[in-house]
Scaffold this motif. Structure first.
Motif, PDB file in Angstrom:
ATOM      1  N   TYR A  36       0.924  -1.258  -0.049  1.00 15.72           N
ATOM      2  CA  TYR A  36      -0.102   0.036   0.060  1.00 15.72           C
ATOM      3  C   TYR A  36       0.802   1.303  -0.098  1.00 15.72           C
ATOM      4  CZ  TYR A  36      -3.641   3.477   1.580  1.00 15.72           C
ATOM      5  OH  TYR A  36      -4.547   4.324   1.449  1.00 15.72           O
ATOM      6  N   ILE A  37       1.002   1.821  -1.047  1.00 18.73           N
ATOM      7  CA  ILE A  37       1.609   3.072  -1.391  1.00 18.73           C
ATOM      8  C   ILE A  37       1.097   4.547  -1.208  1.00 18.73           C
ATOM      9  CG2 ILE A  37       3.106   4.250  -2.788  1.00 18.73           C
ATOM     10  CD1 ILE A  37       3.580   1.648  -4.222  1.00 18.73           C
ATOM     11  N   ASP A  38       1.674   5.273  -0.224  1.00 17.77           N
ATOM     12  CA  ASP A  38       1.040   6.786  -0.232  1.00 17.77           C
ATOM     13  C   ASP A  38       2.123   7.744  -0.626  1.00 17.77           C
ATOM     14  OD1 ASP A  38       0.317   9.243   0.900  1.00 17.77           O
ATOM     15  OD2 ASP A  38       1.124   8.757   2.966  1.00 17.77           O
ATOM     16  N   VAL A  39       1.807   8.332  -1.776  1.00 16.47           N
ATOM     17  CA  VAL A  39       2.459   9.600  -2.504  1.00 16.47           C
ATOM     18  C   VAL A  39       2.013  10.619  -1.865  1.00 16.47           C
ATOM     19  CG1 VAL A  39       3.138  10.373  -4.472  1.00 16.47           C
ATOM     20  CG2 VAL A  39       2.561   8.049  -4.427  1.00 16.47           C
ATOM     21  N   TRP A  40       3.142  11.488  -1.285  1.00 13.55           N
ATOM     22  CA  TRP A  40       2.955  12.465  -0.438  1.00 13.55           C
ATOM     23  C   TRP A  40       4.004  13.651  -0.383  1.00 13.55           C
ATOM     24  CZ3 TRP A  40       4.988  13.944   4.646  1.00 13.55           C
ATOM     25  CH2 TRP A  40       6.233  13.292   4.771  1.00 13.55           C
ATOM     26  N   ALA A  41       3.902  14.842   0.365  1.00  8.79           N
ATOM     27  CA  ALA A  41       4.883  15.829   0.391  1.00  8.79           C
ATOM     28  C   ALA A  41       4.774  16.412   1.696  1.00  8.79           C
ATOM     29  CB  ALA A  41       4.809  16.643  -0.775  1.00  8.79           C
ATOM     30  N   THR A  42       6.123  16.874   2.313  1.00  3.18           N
ATOM     31  CA  THR A  42       5.725  17.607   3.513  1.00  3.18           C
ATOM     32  C   THR A  42       5.093  19.330   3.556  1.00  3.18           C
ATOM     33  OG1 THR A  42       7.771  18.959   3.121  1.00  3.18           O
ATOM     34  CG2 THR A  42       8.009  16.707   4.165  1.00  3.18           C
ATOM     35  N   TRP A  43       4.826  19.506   2.620  1.00  4.51           N
ATOM     36  CA  TRP A  43       3.874  20.754   2.326  1.00  4.51           C
ATOM     37  C   TRP A  43       2.724  20.534   2.016  1.00  4.51           C
ATOM     38  CZ3 TRP A  43       1.711  20.214  -2.328  1.00  4.51           C
ATOM     39  CH2 TRP A  43       2.250  19.587  -3.222  1.00  4.51           C
ATOM     40  N   CYS A  44       2.166  19.260   2.114  1.00  2.00           N
ATOM     41  CA  CYS A  44       0.835  18.816   1.515  1.00  2.00           C
ATOM     42  C   CYS A  44      -0.015  18.898   2.669  1.00  2.00           C
ATOM     43  CB  CYS A  44       0.953  17.594   0.652  1.00  2.00           C
ATOM     44  SG  CYS A  44      -0.801  17.073   0.220  1.00  2.00           S
ATOM     45  N   GLY A  45      -1.204  19.917   2.869  1.00  2.00           N
ATOM     46  CA  GLY A  45      -1.786  19.719   4.080  1.00  2.00           C
ATOM     47  C   GLY A  45      -2.983  18.341   4.112  1.00  2.00           C
ATOM     48  N   PRO A  46      -3.322  18.033   2.978  1.00  2.95           N
ATOM     49  CA  PRO A  46      -4.304  17.023   3.049  1.00  2.95           C
ATOM     50  C   PRO A  46      -3.448  15.689   3.387  1.00  2.95           C
ATOM     51  CG  PRO A  46      -5.108  18.447   1.212  1.00  2.95           C
ATOM     52  CD  PRO A  46      -3.719  18.856   1.797  1.00  2.95           C
ATOM     53  N   CYS A  47      -2.224  15.590   2.796  1.00  2.00           N
ATOM     54  CA  CYS A  47      -1.513  14.212   3.104  1.00  2.00           C
ATOM     55  C   CYS A  47      -1.183  14.277   4.624  1.00  2.00           C
ATOM     56  CB  CYS A  47       0.015  14.655   2.325  1.00  2.00           C
ATOM     57  SG  CYS A  47      -0.169  14.854   0.670  1.00  2.00           S
ATOM     58  N   LEU A  48      -0.851  15.330   5.303  1.00  2.00           N
ATOM     59  CA  LEU A  48      -0.464  15.377   6.531  1.00  2.00           C
ATOM     60  C   LEU A  48      -1.728  14.906   7.517  1.00  2.00           C
ATOM     61  CD1 LEU A  48       1.765  18.431   7.053  1.00  2.00           C
ATOM     62  CD2 LEU A  48       2.484  16.151   6.428  1.00  2.00           C
ATOM     63  N   ALA A  49      -2.996  15.464   7.105  1.00  3.69           N
ATOM     64  CA  ALA A  49      -4.137  14.882   7.877  1.00  3.69           C
ATOM     65  C   ALA A  49      -4.305  13.515   7.824  1.00  3.69           C
ATOM     66  CB  ALA A  49      -5.322  15.711   7.117  1.00  3.69           C
ATOM     67  N   GLU A  50      -3.724  12.946   6.733  1.00  2.84           N
ATOM     68  CA  GLU A  50      -4.160  11.417   6.447  1.00  2.84           C
ATOM     69  C   GLU A  50      -3.191  10.426   7.291  1.00  2.84           C
ATOM     70  OE1 GLU A  50      -6.412   9.631   4.833  1.00  2.84           O
ATOM     71  OE2 GLU A  50      -7.328  11.363   4.213  1.00  2.84           O
ATOM     72  N   ILE A  51      -2.178  11.069   8.100  1.00  2.00           N
ATOM     73  CA  ILE A  51      -0.883  10.508   8.714  1.00  2.00           C
ATOM     74  C   ILE A  51      -1.718   9.496   9.891  1.00  2.00           C
ATOM     75  CG2 ILE A  51       1.016  10.739  10.041  1.00  2.00           C
ATOM     76  CD1 ILE A  51       2.093  12.564   7.962  1.00  2.00           C
ATOM     77  N   PRO A  52      -2.331  10.174  10.733  1.00  5.89           N
ATOM     78  CA  PRO A  52      -3.096   9.419  11.983  1.00  5.89           C
ATOM     79  C   PRO A  52      -3.940   8.419  11.541  1.00  5.89           C
ATOM     80  CG  PRO A  52      -3.216  12.024  12.101  1.00  5.89           C
ATOM     81  CD  PRO A  52      -2.765  11.833  10.682  1.00  5.89           C
ATOM     82  N   HIS A  53      -4.671   8.509  10.518  1.00  3.67           N
ATOM     83  CA  HIS A  53      -5.369   7.410   9.898  1.00  3.67           C
ATOM     84  C   HIS A  53      -4.361   6.351   9.293  1.00  3.67           C
ATOM     85  CE1 HIS A  53      -8.907  10.182  10.462  1.00  3.67           C
ATOM     86  NE2 HIS A  53      -8.303  10.902   9.619  1.00  3.67           N
ATOM     87  N   LEU A  54      -3.403   6.667   8.838  1.00  2.00           N
ATOM     88  CA  LEU A  54      -2.445   5.625   8.282  1.00  2.00           C
ATOM     89  C   LEU A  54      -1.911   4.956   9.264  1.00  2.00           C
ATOM     90  CD1 LEU A  54      -1.133   4.474   5.731  1.00  2.00           C
ATOM     91  CD2 LEU A  54       0.609   6.398   5.685  1.00  2.00           C
ATOM     92  N   LYS A  55      -1.345   5.638  10.260  1.00  2.00           N
ATOM     93  CA  LYS A  55      -0.953   4.787  11.427  1.00  2.00           C
ATOM     94  C   LYS A  55      -1.822   3.740  12.140  1.00  2.00           C
ATOM     95  CE  LYS A  55       2.460   8.351  13.256  1.00  2.00           C
ATOM     96  NZ  LYS A  55       2.765   9.572  14.247  1.00  2.00           N
ATOM     97  N   LYS A  56      -3.121   4.291  12.185  1.00  7.41           N
ATOM     98  CA  LYS A  56      -4.050   3.292  12.571  1.00  7.41           C
ATOM     99  C   LYS A  56      -4.301   2.111  11.749  1.00  7.41           C
ATOM    100  CE  LYS A  56      -6.888   6.769  15.162  1.00  7.41           C
ATOM    101  NZ  LYS A  56      -8.118   7.216  15.317  1.00  7.41           N
ATOM    102  N   VAL A  57      -4.359   2.109  10.342  1.00  3.43           N
ATOM    103  CA  VAL A  57      -4.208   1.115   9.542  1.00  3.43           C
ATOM    104  C   VAL A  57      -3.153   0.103   9.684  1.00  3.43           C
ATOM    105  CG1 VAL A  57      -4.500   0.673   6.976  1.00  3.43           C
ATOM    106  CG2 VAL A  57      -5.773   2.421   8.002  1.00  3.43           C
TER     107      VAL A  57
END
Length: 335
Positions: free
Chosen positions: A222-243
């Motif tokens: 499962y691949i997450d394509v993201w960037a440090t400046w991307c707000g919506p990307c950062l918002a997904e991090i807590p959910h990704l950790k749970k998954v």
């Protein structure tokens, strides 16, 4: 696609320039509030924290846009878009249990802001109806977009709203239509990749060395394509950790590929450490022009991809970690 459309609309509105003059008054009453502080902001140019007073009201007066401008009102992670203009005197009431549904504005500027609250609900309803249309032909999809644009226009024309609001909104309807058509094109292209051998990658691993797709053979990826400046990307991090935690020890690896530019390399390294990001953290060799990124036609992030143990694409545009459909998908595959 949850909230994608609404977030895009907010991004359009936040781009309008601010010309500060005079003041606007806000009185905000929140039932079941998340905290004793709210924020009122406008892009990167204005942000004010407002504490609650002894009467249980968030009350503030500040310089606003002389010709009218868009602001965000937030209580925690929940928020709404406001149109504010010098001389406006607004009372806002809401209940966080049904944030958008309970928003009511009274006072000068109420008509414009009650309209924005209703538009947010209308957009959310449309987004839910839109998902099945991604499987329709292009003509059907375009017809749905045209119908929505016509409805958006009818909701503001001749309604007596402040002309500045109307002038700012009308171009956004065209931009929304263009954005959604591009999103449709991306979804169609992604669907065509399902079932074929995935393009590969070999990128620097945050822990050292390089990691390539072939290293993960015999497991789902499962691949997450993201960037440090991307707000919506950062918002997904807590959910990704749970998954990640839910499927720990099972036949799946979680990969995060940063498309940050080279100058943000150190920022990426520090953020991975400071936010204690899990899974395998990789840095794409040529950001957006990296072969793997181009092969999947990725032009917006976050983007999620699911690959099977044989290296074939299961979903080229997989559900986000915050979506319940991701767990439903993985439960049927991962052992």
């Amino acid at each position: 696609m949850k909230k994608t459309f609404i977030l895009f609309f907010v991004a359009i509105l936040s781009g309008f320039a601010q010309n500060t003059s005079n003041t606007v008054s806000l009185n905000v009453k929140i039932a079941n509030r998340f905290s004793d502080t709210i924020t009122v902001s406008s892009g990167r140019t204005f942000k004010q924290k407002v504490g609650i007073n002894k009467n249980g009201v968030f009350q503030t007066t500040f310089e606003a846009s002389k010709d009218g401008g868009f602001y965000r009102l937030n209580d925690g992670n929940e928020g709404t878009t406001l149109f504010l203009k010098n001389g406006y005197d607004l009372t806002v009431t809401l209940d966080t249990k049904d944030f958008d549904e309970t928003l009511v504005y009274k006072g000068k500027g109420a008509n414009e802001n009650n309209y924005l609250a209703q538009k947010a609900l209308s957009d959310e309803k449309f987004e839910m109806e839109l998902e099945p249309l991604f499987d329709a032909d292009e003509a059907t999809f375009k017809a749905a977009l045209s119908k929505k644009k016509a409805n958006d226009i009818s909701m503001i024309d001749g309604k007596g709203f402040d002309q500045s609001l109307v002038t700012m909104l009308r171009p956004s309807f065209e931009q929304e239509e263009k954005f959604l058509l591009e999103y449709y094109t991306q979804k169609v292209a992604a669907k065509k990749m399902e079932g074929i051998a995935s393009p590969t990658f070999e990128y620097e691993n945050h822990k050292g060395g390089k990691t390539k797709l072939e290293d993960l053979k015999d497991k789902y990826v499962y691949i997450d394509v993201w960037a440090t400046w991307c707000g919506p990307c950062l918002a997904e991090i807590p959910h990704l950790k749970k998954v990640e935690e839910k499927y720990h020890g099972k036949n799946i690896e979680f990969i995060s590929i940063s498309v940050d530019v080279e100058k943000d390399y150190e920022k990426w390294k520090k953020m991975v450490t400071s936010k204690e990001l899990g899974g395998i953290q990789l840095f794409a060799d040529k950001n957006w022009t990296s072969d793997f990124i181009k092969a999947f036609g990725i032009n917006s992030i976050p983007r999620f991809i699911l690959i099977d143990p044989n290296g074939k694409v299961v979903k080229a545009d997989a559900p986000r970690p915050s979506s319940v459909s991701l767990v439903e998908l993985l439960d049927g595959l991962v052992k």
